[in-house]
Design a protein around this motif. Structure first.
Motif, PDB file in Angstrom:
ATOM      1  N   MET A 185       0.847  -1.187   0.000  1.00  0.00           N
ATOM      2  CA  MET A 185       0.000   0.000   0.000  1.00  0.00           C
ATOM      3  C   MET A 185       0.887   1.243   0.000  1.00  0.00           C
ATOM      4  N   HIS A 186       0.600   2.164  -0.917  1.00  0.00           N
ATOM      5  CA  HIS A 186       1.383   3.400  -0.958  1.00  0.00           C
ATOM      6  C   HIS A 186       0.418   4.582  -0.914  1.00  0.00           C
ATOM      7  N   ILE A 187       0.400   5.290   0.228  1.00  0.00           N
ATOM      8  CA  ILE A 187      -0.535   6.389   0.444  1.00  0.00           C
ATOM      9  C   ILE A 187       0.284   7.656   0.649  1.00  0.00           C
ATOM     10  N   ASP A 188      -0.078   8.722  -0.035  1.00  0.00           N
ATOM     11  CA  ASP A 188       0.699   9.953   0.126  1.00  0.00           C
ATOM     12  C   ASP A 188      -0.159  11.189  -0.116  1.00  0.00           C
ATOM     13  N   LEU A 189       0.270  12.249   0.547  1.00  0.00           N
ATOM     14  CA  LEU A 189      -0.355  13.555   0.418  1.00  0.00           C
ATOM     15  C   LEU A 189       0.830  14.473   0.167  1.00  0.00           C
ATOM     16  N   THR A 190       0.810  15.215  -0.937  1.00  0.00           N
ATOM     17  CA  THR A 190       2.026  15.944  -1.285  1.00  0.00           C
ATOM     18  C   THR A 190       1.739  17.337  -1.827  1.00  0.00           C
ATOM     19  N   ASP A 191       2.671  18.264  -1.575  1.00  0.00           N
ATOM     20  CA  ASP A 191       2.522  19.588  -2.173  1.00  0.00           C
ATOM     21  C   ASP A 191       3.388  19.698  -3.435  1.00  0.00           C
ATOM     22  N   GLN A 192       3.934  18.560  -3.869  1.00  0.00           N
ATOM     23  CA  GLN A 192       4.733  18.536  -5.106  1.00  0.00           C
ATOM     24  C   GLN A 192       3.917  17.907  -6.236  1.00  0.00           C
ATOM     25  N   PRO A 193       4.217  18.269  -7.503  1.00  0.00           N
ATOM     26  CA  PRO A 193       3.487  17.660  -8.627  1.00  0.00           C
ATOM     27  C   PRO A 193       3.539  16.128  -8.569  1.00  0.00           C
ATOM     28  N   ILE A 194       2.416  15.488  -8.919  1.00  0.00           N
ATOM     29  CA  ILE A 194       2.342  14.025  -8.884  1.00  0.00           C
ATOM     30  C   ILE A 194       2.935  13.468 -10.174  1.00  0.00           C
ATOM     31  N   ASP A 195       3.877  12.558 -10.043  1.00  0.00           N
ATOM     32  CA  ASP A 195       4.481  11.911 -11.208  1.00  0.00           C
ATOM     33  C   ASP A 195       3.677  10.646 -11.510  1.00  0.00           C
ATOM     34  N   ILE A 196       2.892  10.702 -12.596  1.00  0.00           N
ATOM     35  CA  ILE A 196       1.988   9.597 -12.934  1.00  0.00           C
ATOM     36  C   ILE A 196       2.770   8.316 -13.220  1.00  0.00           C
TER      37      ILE A 196
END
Lengths: 80, 138
Positions: free
Chosen positions: B1-12
């Motif tokens: 499981m990989h869960i994240d909340l980020t203020d950086q652009p998401i790399d698809i």
């Protein structure tokens, strides 16, 4: 007891700051807290919904609050 | 499981790689992007605000619920942006992998639909002539 309530989104704008400190009777419930806050800040009563989170989970109306709980107001969410 | 909340652009590409699994014949993803209009008003930008600790906890719970409903789920990836986003930016990606495709569609849809209902993240839309917290008022 002293409660600290974290505010986000529109609730932060309505209250005008990111946290709110309240002194309440011991055993104060979520329902009591919401009634008090809606009276103090009538704009909270105009939201589509207003939930309370205790320690990162949604609480129910009869959940009793404690001084060391992490409490937050949760206005209608709109993520995704 | 990989869960994240980020203020950086998401790399698809990176997000999809995290969903890959040797036991999976299907990787299914949902990518939510910023639209240029909302209820007929032209959107200039969005601000996403999150209650970080609760958002991460609730995202994990949603992913765990999906794993209970679809025990064959191999990988679950959910990454949500916060901060200021512009038209076309990726706001959220959900990616799952399963042995066969049917469950991958169902699990991916369950995760994004439930996320939108329970995860404490708020979207403020900025128009040319004002702002709105989305869904705040009836």
């Amino acid at each position: 007891m002293k409660l600290t309530i974290a505010l986000f989104g529109i609730t932060r704008e309505i209250v005008g700051r990111p946290t709110l400190e309240l002194t309440t009777p011991d055993g104060h419930s979520v329902q009591n807290l919401l009634a008090e806050l809606r009276q103090q800040y009538p704009a909270l009563g105009k939201l589509s919904s207003l939930a309370v989170a205790v320690n990162n989970d949604y609480a129910t109306d009869d959940t009793a609050l404690h001084e060391r709980d992490e409490i937050a107001l949760i206005p209608p969410v709109s993520g995704g | 499981m990989h869960i994240d909340l980020t203020d950086q652009p998401i790399d698809i590409t990176v997000a999809l790689q995290l969903a890959e699994d040797d036991g999976a014949g299907a990787v299914n993803s949902f990518i939510g992007t910023v639209r240029n209009q909302s209820t007929g008003r032209r959107v200039v930008r969005l601000d996403y605000e999150a209650y970080d600790s609760m958002a991460l906890h609730q995202l994990r719970k949603v992913a765990e619920q999906a794993q209970e409903k679809w025990p064959m789920l191999r990988q679950v990836v959910v990454i949500h942006r916060k901060g200021t986003l512009h038209i076309g930016d990726v706001a959220v990606i959900v990616a799952v992998s399963t042995p066969h495709r049917a469950e991958s569609f169902a699990a991916c849809q369950y995760i994004i639909d439930t996320l939108k209902q329970v995860v404490p993240i708020w979207k403020k839309e900025f128009y040319e002539d004002g702002t709105t917290w989305v869904a705040a008022h009836p």
